[in-house]
Each structure stands twice: as C-alpha cells, then as structure tokens.
Design a protein around this motif. Structure first.
Motif, PDB file in Angstrom:
ATOM      1  N   LEU A  61    -131.709 -58.134 -31.836  1.00  0.00           N
ATOM      2  CA  LEU A  61    -130.477 -58.009 -32.255  1.00  0.00           C
ATOM      3  C   LEU A  61    -130.245 -56.272 -32.413  1.00  0.00           C
ATOM      4  O   LEU A  61    -130.284 -55.031 -32.649  1.00  0.00           O
ATOM      5  N   SER A  62    -132.083 -55.338 -32.967  1.00  0.00           N
ATOM      6  CA  SER A  62    -132.607 -54.530 -33.259  1.00  0.00           C
ATOM      7  C   SER A  62    -132.626 -53.717 -31.620  1.00  0.00           C
ATOM      8  O   SER A  62    -132.492 -52.188 -32.318  1.00  0.00           O
ATOM      9  N   GLU A  63    -133.068 -54.590 -31.115  1.00  0.00           N
ATOM     10  CA  GLU A  63    -133.117 -54.030 -29.246  1.00  0.00           C
ATOM     11  C   GLU A  63    -131.171 -53.112 -29.233  1.00  0.00           C
ATOM     12  O   GLU A  63    -131.578 -52.300 -28.820  1.00  0.00           O
ATOM     13  N   LEU A  64    -130.428 -54.079 -30.152  1.00  0.00           N
ATOM     14  CA  LEU A  64    -128.737 -54.062 -29.088  1.00  0.00           C
ATOM     15  C   LEU A  64    -128.828 -52.691 -30.399  1.00  0.00           C
ATOM     16  O   LEU A  64    -128.170 -51.562 -29.822  1.00  0.00           O
ATOM     17  N   LEU A  65    -128.880 -52.698 -31.381  1.00  0.00           N
ATOM     18  CA  LEU A  65    -128.813 -51.349 -31.814  1.00  0.00           C
ATOM     19  C   LEU A  65    -129.537 -50.555 -31.716  1.00  0.00           C
ATOM     20  O   LEU A  65    -128.885 -49.414 -31.718  1.00  0.00           O
ATOM     21  N   VAL A  66    -130.837 -50.328 -31.115  1.00  0.00           N
ATOM     22  CA  VAL A  66    -131.318 -48.978 -30.382  1.00  0.00           C
ATOM     23  C   VAL A  66    -130.939 -48.745 -29.169  1.00  0.00           C
ATOM     24  O   VAL A  66    -130.897 -47.291 -29.087  1.00  0.00           O
ATOM     25  N   LEU A 111    -115.618 -48.697 -31.517  1.00  0.00           N
ATOM     26  CA  LEU A 111    -117.724 -48.729 -31.125  1.00  0.00           C
ATOM     27  C   LEU A 111    -117.838 -48.997 -32.382  1.00  0.00           C
ATOM     28  O   LEU A 111    -118.933 -49.635 -31.840  1.00  0.00           O
ATOM     29  N   ALA A 112    -117.247 -48.813 -33.056  1.00  0.00           N
ATOM     30  CA  ALA A 112    -117.751 -48.284 -34.529  1.00  0.00           C
ATOM     31  C   ALA A 112    -117.738 -49.968 -35.297  1.00  0.00           C
ATOM     32  O   ALA A 112    -117.986 -49.916 -35.912  1.00  0.00           O
ATOM     33  N   LYS A 113    -116.437 -50.705 -34.816  1.00  0.00           N
ATOM     34  CA  LYS A 113    -116.261 -51.751 -35.481  1.00  0.00           C
ATOM     35  C   LYS A 113    -117.613 -52.726 -34.715  1.00  0.00           C
ATOM     36  O   LYS A 113    -117.982 -53.769 -35.672  1.00  0.00           O
ATOM     37  N   PHE A 114    -118.207 -52.521 -33.075  1.00  0.00           N
ATOM     38  CA  PHE A 114    -119.063 -53.401 -32.568  1.00  0.00           C
ATOM     39  C   PHE A 114    -119.848 -53.228 -33.888  1.00  0.00           C
ATOM     40  O   PHE A 114    -121.386 -53.906 -33.406  1.00  0.00           O
ATOM     41  N   ILE A 115    -120.060 -51.920 -33.442  1.00  0.00           N
ATOM     42  CA  ILE A 115    -122.340 -51.554 -34.601  1.00  0.00           C
ATOM     43  C   ILE A 115    -121.886 -52.231 -36.122  1.00  0.00           C
ATOM     44  O   ILE A 115    -122.709 -52.389 -36.181  1.00  0.00           O
ATOM     45  N   THR A 116    -120.639 -52.210 -36.886  1.00  0.00           N
ATOM     46  CA  THR A 116    -120.474 -52.371 -38.362  1.00  0.00           C
ATOM     47  C   THR A 116    -121.087 -54.076 -38.312  1.00  0.00           C
ATOM     48  O   THR A 116    -122.526 -55.030 -38.478  1.00  0.00           O
ATOM     49  N   GLU A 117    -120.427 -55.117 -36.629  1.00  0.00           N
ATOM     50  CA  GLU A 117    -120.785 -56.153 -36.737  1.00  0.00           C
ATOM     51  C   GLU A 117    -122.002 -56.579 -35.910  1.00  0.00           C
ATOM     52  O   GLU A 117    -122.923 -57.313 -36.523  1.00  0.00           O
ATOM     53  N   ALA A 118    -122.589 -56.028 -35.478  1.00  0.00           N
ATOM     54  CA  ALA A 118    -124.349 -55.902 -35.516  1.00  0.00           C
ATOM     55  C   ALA A 118    -125.182 -55.248 -36.301  1.00  0.00           C
ATOM     56  O   ALA A 118    -125.888 -56.601 -36.812  1.00  0.00           O
ATOM     57  N   GLU A 119    -124.934 -54.525 -36.867  1.00  0.00           N
ATOM     58  CA  GLU A 119    -125.119 -54.291 -38.034  1.00  0.00           C
ATOM     59  C   GLU A 119    -125.172 -55.165 -39.295  1.00  0.00           C
ATOM     60  O   GLU A 119    -126.736 -55.742 -39.886  1.00  0.00           O
ATOM     61  N   GLU A 120    -124.132 -55.949 -39.779  1.00  0.00           N
ATOM     62  CA  GLU A 120    -124.141 -56.842 -40.822  1.00  0.00           C
ATOM     63  C   GLU A 120    -124.909 -58.292 -40.277  1.00  0.00           C
ATOM     64  O   GLU A 120    -125.698 -58.999 -41.112  1.00  0.00           O
ATOM     65  N   LYS A 121    -125.469 -58.666 -39.150  1.00  0.00           N
ATOM     66  CA  LYS A 121    -126.400 -59.629 -38.590  1.00  0.00           C
ATOM     67  C   LYS A 121    -127.159 -59.160 -38.854  1.00  0.00           C
ATOM     68  O   LYS A 121    -128.511 -60.484 -39.032  1.00  0.00           O
TER      69      LYS A 121
END
Length: 413
Positions: A290-295, A336-346
């Motif tokens: 998940l960290s890799e995805l956000l980076v 894209l903001a929605k996609f990022i928010t979901e990833a950040e929550e996890k």
C-alpha cells in the motif's frame, strides 16, 4: 540451416551487447561487432567445469602471451585450411565429447547489467535500505548491514532497471510499430525493436532466475513478482499506445498497472527475507504494498519536478494520464482523489497494526522523504496536489516541441 541459426545467434548477441552499453554502434564497425559477439558466445559455451569467472581469469593471465605472430604460427601448425579450422580446433579442444550442447544466446544464458542501469538503480536502493531495513530489524544507516546484502540487491535492481529501460524505449516508437511487435507474428524479427520485444515477452527474467537458482535464492513468491513485472510492462505498452492512438482504455487495466508497478521493491524485499533466512511477514508485505502504491501515485502527480508533464512527452505510464483519458479532464481529479482516499484509509489501518515502535519509525521515514522531496512547510507528511491536467496531449506535445525549437534557435543566435 545451421549457418542461418549461427548468424541469427550472432545478431541477437550484438543487440544485447548494444542494449547494455558494451557495443556503441557509433564507435564500432560491423566487423568489430561480429568479433565481440563471437567472443562473447565463446565465453558462454560450456567447457568442462570452467565457469565464466574462470574463463575470464584465464584470458587475463594469458593475454600478454598472445600476439599476432603467435596466432599466425598456431594457425599454420594446426592446419593450412584457413581461419575456420582454428575456430573448430579451439572448440574441440575446449569440449569433452559428452559435454557438447547447443550454444545459446548470451541473453538466454547470463544476467548482465550496464553502468547506466546501476546508476539509475542507486536511488531506489538507497530508498529501499532506508525504508525497508527497519522491517527486518536492520539499521539502514549501518554500512555492515547494507554491504552484507548489497551485491545481490544492487545487481537485481540494476537488471530490472535495464529491462525497464528497454520497455521505455519501445514506448518512443511509432504506435503502430509497438502494436505490431506485441503480436505473435515474426515480422521484421531482426530489427532492434523486435529484439527488445522478444526479450520482454519471452521470459525476460530467465537469466535472473538462473542466477537466483544457482545461489539458492529463488522462491515461488519471487517468481510470481517477476510475472507481475512482465504483466506491468505489457499493460504499460497497451495503455500508452492506446493514449497515443486516441483509443479507449480500461480503467481496470490502469489500476492494475499502478498496483503492479513497484514489483521491483517486492522482489528486493522477498530476496532480503530469503537471504536472512526469515519467514515472510505477510502484514508487513501488505502494508508496504500500500505504501508503494501511494508513493507511485504521488510521483505521478509531481509538478515541481514535472513528472506528469514528462510522462506525457515521453509517453510513459502515469495514473493521472489514465484517469484523464477515462473520466475526462474535469472529473479525473475528483475520481483520483477518491482512489487515493480509499488507499490512505487502508494504509492508516495497517499502520496501527504494525505496533507502536515500527509505526513510529515508518512515520519518521515518511517525514524525511517529504522534506527531501522539497516540502518545507505544512503537514509533516505532506499534502496531495493534483497538477493542472492536460486534456489534449497531442496538442501539448506539439506546443512543447515548437517552443523547444524556438529556444534552440535563440541559443544559436
């Protein structure tokens, strides 16, 4: 037929030597390239119990004794039938009858990396040591921790970067040519671009797999990540060619690609687990994925360093490019903001599961990376910023090309 196979083998080896920087076409002629290719093929031939290192050592030890006069005399002693005979004599002398086996191309036999790939890999290796060693209870700032495992980690990352560079070069080709090359036909098999596609489509990690097997490092998980790498490069070519051709794309393909993109970090992490004799920690792997995805998403959105604009100009994979194409320029930032928010929550949920000590180290590393990225004020972990989107990429490339030419003309004047 045998002669044609040998000729094709030499040609493939030349392309490989060019791709890793050993042969520079601007500085060599055809005869020099053929000589280097044949010499390389001789080195990879099976010769009793000699490995590549032993062969190279023999060459170094005896090179000073080999002169033109020596070779001329040897040729005359062996036979009067010309240069072809000495090649046969060398081959027969090198082999025992039971050792004879078909010679394969260097690209099939041996993993090799060039200096350029090593230089490109250095920043990833630094980040890996500073961000991942803590998950193995290692100190990324201690030289002994780093250098104990650096040779294999560095070689692996450099090899992957080398393949990635080949894929990037393919994305610079005319769209139709890349589309044709990704099919299974054999049209223009000898072109450099066709060679690159063959290397990427037909088991590109095989030399690395052989290397890992030799050192007892290959696992099913690592092989699976290699397959993820192949899938990512195929998706990148498919998606980027679609954008250049103004064709529709699948958002599922785009999201799958961005999840796959950091497969090299996962290979390095799995490799480190195995080298240290540790069992893979699934919670850590899930959190780091998940960290890799956000980076990856953060890198794609950079406007300070122009990653987004550069990816448009170079036709590289960029998640914002894909969202703009699929959702349109007006809706893409919100989606894209929605996609990022979901990833950040996890991500936040898994961060808490790491435990207080490791969680604190991760947050500290994030703060360091944020500052190194140029963020000096605001929240310690930084904030998300979506750059102004480019709706018409073809127009943007044309305008950029025109402005670059104008600047160049001004410099000349």
């Amino acid at each position: 037929m045998e002669g044609l196979k040998k000729l094709e083998q030499v040609q493939r080896t030349i392309h490989v030597l060019q791709s890793i920087g050993i042969i520079d076409p601007s500085k060599t002629n055809d005869d020099s390239e053929r000589f280097l290719a044949n010499f390389t093929l001789l080195l990879v031939q099976h010769c009793g119990e000699l490995d590549i290192s032993a062969k190279c050592q023999l060459i170094v030890e005896h090179m000073a004794e080999i002169s033109t006069a020596y070779l001329t005399g040897a040729l005359q002693c062996i036979s009067g039938e010309g240069e072809n005979q000495i090649e046969s004599s060398v081959s027969l002398h090198c082999y025992h009858k039971e050792d004879l086996a078909p010679v394969q191309s260097i690209s099939d036999e041996m993993a090799m990396v060039g200096l350029d790939a090593m230089l490109r890999a250095s920043s990833t290796l630094e980040d890996f040591c500073r961000s991942y060693f803590m998950f193995h209870k290692m100190d990324g700032n201690q030289p002994q921790s780093i250098f104990r495992h650096l040779p294999m980690l560095s070689f692996t990352e450099s090899y992957i970067y080398q393949l990635d560079s080949l894929n990037e070069k393919l994305l610079q080709l005319p769209t139709g040519e890349v589309t044709v090359l990704d099919r299974d036909d054999d049209e223009d098999e000898r072109s450099p671009s066709a060679t690159s596609v063959r290397m990427l489509r037909h088991d590109p990690f095989r030399p690395l797999v052989i290397l890992f097997e030799h050192h007892g490092l290959l696992t099913e998980r690592i092989k699976e990540e290699f397959r993820c790498g192949e899938e990512y490069w195929a998706l990148e070519r498919k998606l980027c060619c679609a954008l250049m051709s103004d064709n529709e794309i699948s958002i599922e393909d785009a999201i799958r690609a961005v999840h796959l993109k950091s497969f090299d970090y996962r290979v390095l992490n799995l490799l480190l687990y195995h080298m240290r004799g540790e069992k893979v920690n699934e919670l850590h792997m899930e959190f780091l994925s998940l960290s890799e995805l956000l980076v990856e998403v953060s890198d794609d959105l950079k406007c300070r360093r122009f990653d987004y604009e550069d990816d448009i100009l170079n036709n590289n994979f960029n998640i914002l490019r894909m969202f703009v194409k699929y959702y349109g320029a007006s809706a893409a930032p919100a989606m894209l903001a929605k996609f990022i928010t979901e990833a950040e929550e996890k991500y936040d949920q898994l961060l808490k599961e790491l435990g207080p000590e490791l969680s604190l180290k991760c947050q500290k590393r994030c703060e360091e990376a944020t500052k190194e990225g140029g963020k000096t004020s605001g929240p310690p972990l930084g904030t998300w910023h979506v750059p102004v989107v480019v709706e018409d990429e073809a127009k943007y490339r044309t305008e950029f090309s025109t402005s670059s030419k104008d600047v160049h003309m001004m410099d000349i004047r």
